[in-house]
Design a protein around this motif. Structure first.
Motif, PDB file in Angstrom:
ATOM      1  N   LEU A   1       0.843  -1.196   0.000  1.00 27.94           N
ATOM      2  CA  LEU A   1       0.000   0.000   0.000  1.00 27.94           C
ATOM      3  C   LEU A   1       0.878   1.245   0.000  1.00 27.94           C
ATOM      4  N   VAL A   2       0.711   2.113  -1.007  1.00 25.37           N
ATOM      5  CA  VAL A   2       1.577   3.286  -1.124  1.00 25.37           C
ATOM      6  C   VAL A   2       0.805   4.603  -1.100  1.00 25.37           C
ATOM      7  N   GLY A   3      -0.521   4.578  -1.184  1.00 19.03           N
ATOM      8  CA  GLY A   3      -1.236   5.851  -1.171  1.00 19.03           C
ATOM      9  C   GLY A   3      -2.737   5.689  -1.151  1.00 19.03           C
ATOM     10  N   TYR A   4      -3.402   6.808  -0.872  1.00 12.48           N
ATOM     11  CA  TYR A   4      -4.857   6.888  -0.899  1.00 12.48           C
ATOM     12  C   TYR A   4      -5.256   7.931  -1.942  1.00 12.48           C
ATOM     13  N   ILE A   5      -6.513   7.957  -2.316  1.00 12.25           N
ATOM     14  CA  ILE A   5      -6.999   9.020  -3.200  1.00 12.25           C
ATOM     15  C   ILE A   5      -7.620  10.112  -2.337  1.00 12.25           C
ATOM     16  N   GLN A   6      -7.381  11.381  -2.739  1.00 16.54           N
ATOM     17  CA  GLN A   6      -7.687  12.501  -1.861  1.00 16.54           C
ATOM     18  C   GLN A   6      -8.434  13.628  -2.573  1.00 16.54           C
ATOM     19  N   ASP A   7      -9.317  14.271  -1.825  1.00 15.71           N
ATOM     20  CA  ASP A   7      -9.803  15.578  -2.209  1.00 15.71           C
ATOM     21  C   ASP A   7      -8.952  16.614  -1.467  1.00 15.71           C
ATOM     22  N   ARG A   8      -9.302  17.878  -1.537  1.00 13.18           N
ATOM     23  CA  ARG A   8      -8.486  18.916  -0.898  1.00 13.18           C
ATOM     24  C   ARG A   8      -8.603  18.876   0.631  1.00 13.18           C
ATOM     25  N   LEU A   9      -9.798  18.682   1.141  1.00 14.51           N
ATOM     26  CA  LEU A   9     -10.004  18.703   2.589  1.00 14.51           C
ATOM     27  C   LEU A   9      -9.217  17.594   3.279  1.00 14.51           C
ATOM     28  N   ASN A  10      -9.403  16.364   2.834  1.00 15.79           N
ATOM     29  CA  ASN A  10      -8.733  15.247   3.494  1.00 15.79           C
ATOM     30  C   ASN A  10      -7.230  15.260   3.255  1.00 15.79           C
ATOM     31  N   ALA A  11      -6.803  15.733   2.092  1.00 18.41           N
ATOM     32  CA  ALA A  11      -5.361  15.842   1.832  1.00 18.41           C
ATOM     33  C   ALA A  11      -4.722  16.826   2.807  1.00 18.41           C
ATOM     34  N   ARG A  12      -5.369  17.967   3.005  1.00 21.02           N
ATOM     35  CA  ARG A  12      -4.810  18.970   3.928  1.00 21.02           C
ATOM     36  C   ARG A  12      -4.737  18.429   5.348  1.00 21.02           C
ATOM     37  N   LEU A  13      -5.789  17.751   5.785  1.00 22.61           N
ATOM     38  CA  LEU A  13      -5.824  17.247   7.151  1.00 22.61           C
ATOM     39  C   LEU A  13      -4.882  16.065   7.359  1.00 22.61           C
ATOM     40  N   MET A  14      -4.534  15.357   6.272  1.00 20.21           N
ATOM     41  CA  MET A  14      -3.602  14.230   6.374  1.00 20.21           C
ATOM     42  C   MET A  14      -2.179  14.619   6.000  1.00 20.21           C
ATOM     43  N   GLY A  15      -1.970  15.887   5.646  1.00 11.21           N
ATOM     44  CA  GLY A  15      -0.637  16.364   5.347  1.00 11.21           C
ATOM     45  C   GLY A  15      -0.053  15.864   4.049  1.00 11.21           C
ATOM     46  N   VAL A  16      -0.916  15.628   3.047  1.00 13.69           N
ATOM     47  CA  VAL A  16      -0.453  15.170   1.735  1.00 13.69           C
ATOM     48  C   VAL A  16      -1.055  16.066   0.655  1.00 13.69           C
ATOM     49  N   GLU A  17      -0.682  15.811  -0.582  1.00 11.76           N
ATOM     50  CA  GLU A  17      -1.192  16.600  -1.700  1.00 11.76           C
ATOM     51  C   GLU A  17      -2.514  16.027  -2.214  1.00 11.76           C
TER      52      GLU A  17
ATOM     53  N   PRO B   1     -13.759  12.592  -1.512  1.00 13.48           N
ATOM     54  CA  PRO B   1     -12.838  11.744  -2.268  1.00 13.48           C
ATOM     55  C   PRO B   1     -13.590  10.617  -2.964  1.00 13.48           C
ATOM     56  N   ARG B   2     -13.428  10.537  -4.286  1.00 13.75           N
ATOM     57  CA  ARG B   2     -14.117   9.521  -5.077  1.00 13.75           C
ATOM     58  C   ARG B   2     -13.164   8.954  -6.113  1.00 13.75           C
ATOM     59  N   MET B   3     -13.391   7.718  -6.490  1.00 11.24           N
ATOM     60  CA  MET B   3     -12.611   7.098  -7.554  1.00 11.24           C
ATOM     61  C   MET B   3     -12.973   7.682  -8.922  1.00 11.24           C
ATOM     62  N   THR B   4     -12.050   7.521  -9.883  1.00  6.42           N
ATOM     63  CA  THR B   4     -12.302   7.890 -11.277  1.00  6.42           C
ATOM     64  C   THR B   4     -12.328   6.603 -12.109  1.00  6.42           C
ATOM     65  N   ASN B   5     -11.177   6.218 -12.672  1.00  5.35           N
ATOM     66  CA  ASN B   5     -11.023   4.910 -13.334  1.00  5.35           C
ATOM     67  C   ASN B   5     -10.046   4.102 -12.478  1.00  5.35           C
ATOM     68  N   THR B   6     -10.543   3.064 -11.825  1.00  7.48           N
ATOM     69  CA  THR B   6      -9.725   2.299 -10.882  1.00  7.48           C
ATOM     70  C   THR B   6      -9.513   0.901 -11.431  1.00  7.48           C
ATOM     71  N   PHE B   7      -8.257   0.474 -11.523  1.00  6.10           N
ATOM     72  CA  PHE B   7      -8.001  -0.823 -12.149  1.00  6.10           C
ATOM     73  C   PHE B   7      -6.680  -1.418 -11.678  1.00  6.10           C
ATOM     74  N   MET B   8      -6.554  -2.719 -11.879  1.00  9.51           N
ATOM     75  CA  MET B   8      -5.316  -3.435 -11.587  1.00  9.51           C
ATOM     76  C   MET B   8      -4.516  -3.567 -12.872  1.00  9.51           C
ATOM     77  N   LEU B   9      -3.223  -3.340 -12.770  1.00  8.13           N
ATOM     78  CA  LEU B   9      -2.369  -3.451 -13.957  1.00  8.13           C
ATOM     79  C   LEU B   9      -2.148  -4.911 -14.336  1.00  8.13           C
ATOM     80  N   ALA B  10      -1.767  -5.111 -15.592  1.00 10.57           N
ATOM     81  CA  ALA B  10      -1.561  -6.467 -16.114  1.00 10.57           C
ATOM     82  C   ALA B  10      -0.336  -7.118 -15.485  1.00 10.57           C
ATOM     83  N   GLY B  11      -0.395  -8.455 -15.454  1.00 12.18           N
ATOM     84  CA  GLY B  11       0.760  -9.255 -15.043  1.00 12.18           C
ATOM     85  C   GLY B  11       1.396  -9.895 -16.256  1.00 12.18           C
ATOM     86  N   LYS B  12       1.999 -11.063 -16.065  1.00  8.87           N
ATOM     87  CA  LYS B  12       2.719 -11.730 -17.151  1.00  8.87           C
ATOM     88  C   LYS B  12       2.119 -13.072 -17.544  1.00  8.87           C
TER      89      LYS B  12
END
Length: 476
Positions: A323-339, A355-366
């Motif tokens: 897990l490397v990140g969350y999706i953010q709007d301005r309010l929650n980003a400011r309160l969590m100290g991220v962009e 905060p809402r998703m746009t196009n959410t997907f898993m990348l391809a494997g091999k």
């Protein structure tokens, strides 16, 4: 400023509100706030429903209005009206008095962008009413002629065109013009007294032209009919814990619901998500990479800017299982100290962004999808999903399959009916044993619900092998 040829002419009128007045009123109303904006919107929409061989409904609607939002600390004040005028905005500004004055520096405005992800042309007026009705009629007739087992055909065509402008108290102004179209084909087939349904839909942020191509709507008929005919031959689904292969494309809706919502910033800031406080931890099997990307051209979930004026971008949420990140709007980003990540979205001017998703997907494997299937001695292949229920806090879900098959000795066997997939998103991610090289996005039919608001969204994934998923079935 002349607005005679500008789409913003639907937002501004000389006798009600002009752009300079909008900036002045916003600055006055939100002078003591940490953040906020005036959101102006005009939307024209239409829909056609063709059922039982005739046109059942033909609707056209326009609406215009504004939403005024002020943010101070964690508190939001919001007011809206369907009257875009100085007087209405002044009345809405009175709501801001409930906020405590800002104590820190005002939030910086969003960065600028020149990205244009879709046309600003109006899809509704480009093609005459009669041609749209004729298309629905043509699809209905062609579907009925395909197979004598076709008992009922339903066709729907819908489009909208939205003009928005975002005005901030610091003088920042951004605007966007958003087209959206969709075509749905539903078919019910009957054989020996048994009736089964099939469906296919497509759409995106483009004009209707593509949908009038015979190859496009004939393919929609073929896919809907194939699903209905397959389901006519289906047998009762088995039940129990078993290996499940998830198809590529639309089955990514399970990823969206069971995992994506849990990666939205507000749930994680409040500690109510199964992923709260887990940045840097392994939350999925190696090879699992999940992104949310609102910057894809013409996709249903895409936006040039989000509903706070932040440009959309590709946000990596899970990288190789971590897990490397969350999706953010301005309010929650400011309160969590991220962009902010460009995910502040709202259904309309009458709703505050979140905060809402746009196009959410898993990348391809091999992995080769055929080789993935060959690994399974006994399991099911879930090709398409219908409705489902998800608990955001735990990630627990129940999803119904609209098209699924038994897998026997590495091959697809009989189609099954009544299969449901039961589990929880965080656990399922750890049980992914193979990831196909065939990632696809859905064809543009996703609708995401959250907090009473609905917005268009996209999903996608490659073929996935999941070990030990609970299947609810109807077999005795």
């Amino acid at each position: 400023m002349t607005l005679s040829a500008d789409p913003r002419r639907f937002l501004y009128r000389a006798d009600a509100l002009d752009p300079d007045s909008a900036k002045r009123l916003t600055a006055e109303a939100l002078a003591s706030c940490d953040d906020g904006e005036l959101y102006l919107q005009y939307t024209a929409s239409e829909s056609f429903a063709f059922d039982d061989g005739r046109l059942k409904t033909a609707d056209f609607n326009t609406q215009a209005g504004f939403g005024l939002r002020g943010v101070s600390g964690e508190t939001t004040a919001f007011a809206h009206a369907n009257d875009i005028s100085e007087a209405a905005i002044r009345r809405a500004a009175e709501t801001m008095s409930v906020l405590d004055p800002a104590r820190g520096a005002r939030a910086a405005p969003p960065r600028r962008t020149n990205a244009t992800l879709y046309t600003d042309s109006d899809p509704l007026s480009a093609i005459p009413f009669a041609r749209k009705v004729a298309l629905c009629q043509q699809i209905d007739a062609a579907a009925r002629a395909r197979d004598p087992r076709v008992a009922q055909v339903s066709v729907s065509l819908a489009g909208s065109w939205s003009v928005i402008e975002i005005v901030r108290p610091d003088g920042f102004v951004a605007h966007d013009v958003r087209p959206l179209v969709r075509l749905n084909v539903s078919i019910i087939a009957e054989q020996n007294g048994r009736r089964e349904a099939g469906f296919h839909g497509l759409g995106g942020r483009y004009l209707y032209d593509n949908m009038f191509e015979p190859a496009v709507w004939n393919r929609a008929i073929d896919l809907a009919l194939d699903m209905a005919l397959v389901n006519l031959e289906s047998v009762a689904a088995p039940a129990g814990e078993m290996t499940v292969v998830l198809g590529n494309g639309w089955p990514g809706v399970l990823l969206h619901e069971a995992i994506g919502h849990g990666l939205e910033g507000d749930f994680n800031r409040k500690g109510t998500s199964a992923f709260s406080g887990r940045i840097g931890e392994r939350v999925a099997a190696p090879g699992v990479t999940v992104v949310d990307d609102g910057s894809l051209g013409e996709r249903r979930g895409s936006l040039s800017i989000d509903d706070e004026g932040t440009p959309t971008q590709c946000n990596t949420l899970i990288q190789d299982g971590v897990l490397v990140g969350y999706i953010q709007d301005r309010l929650n980003a400011r309160l969590m100290g991220v962009e902010p990540t460009g995910n502040g979205r709202r259904e309309s001017f009458a709703h505050a962004p979140m905060p809402r998703m746009t196009n959410t997907f898993m990348l391809a494997g091999k992995d080769d999808p055929r080789e993935i299937l060959s690994r399974v001695t006994n399991g099911i292949y879930a090709k398409s999903f219908g409705g489902g229920q998800v608990d955001i806090t735990s990630g627990k879900f129940v999803f119904s399959c609209t098209e699924a098959y038994k897998i026997e000795n590495g091959r697809l066997a009989a189609p099954i009916k009544g299969a449901t997939l039961i589990g929880d998103g965080p656990t399922v991610l750890t049980k992914v044993a193979a990831i196909g090289n065939d990632m696809e996005l859905d064809e543009g039919i996703g609708v995401c619900g959250k907090g009473g608001q609905s917005v268009p969204a996209g999903v996608g994934q490659p073929t996935l092998l999941v070990e030990g998923l609970t299947v609810g079935g109807t077999a005795a």
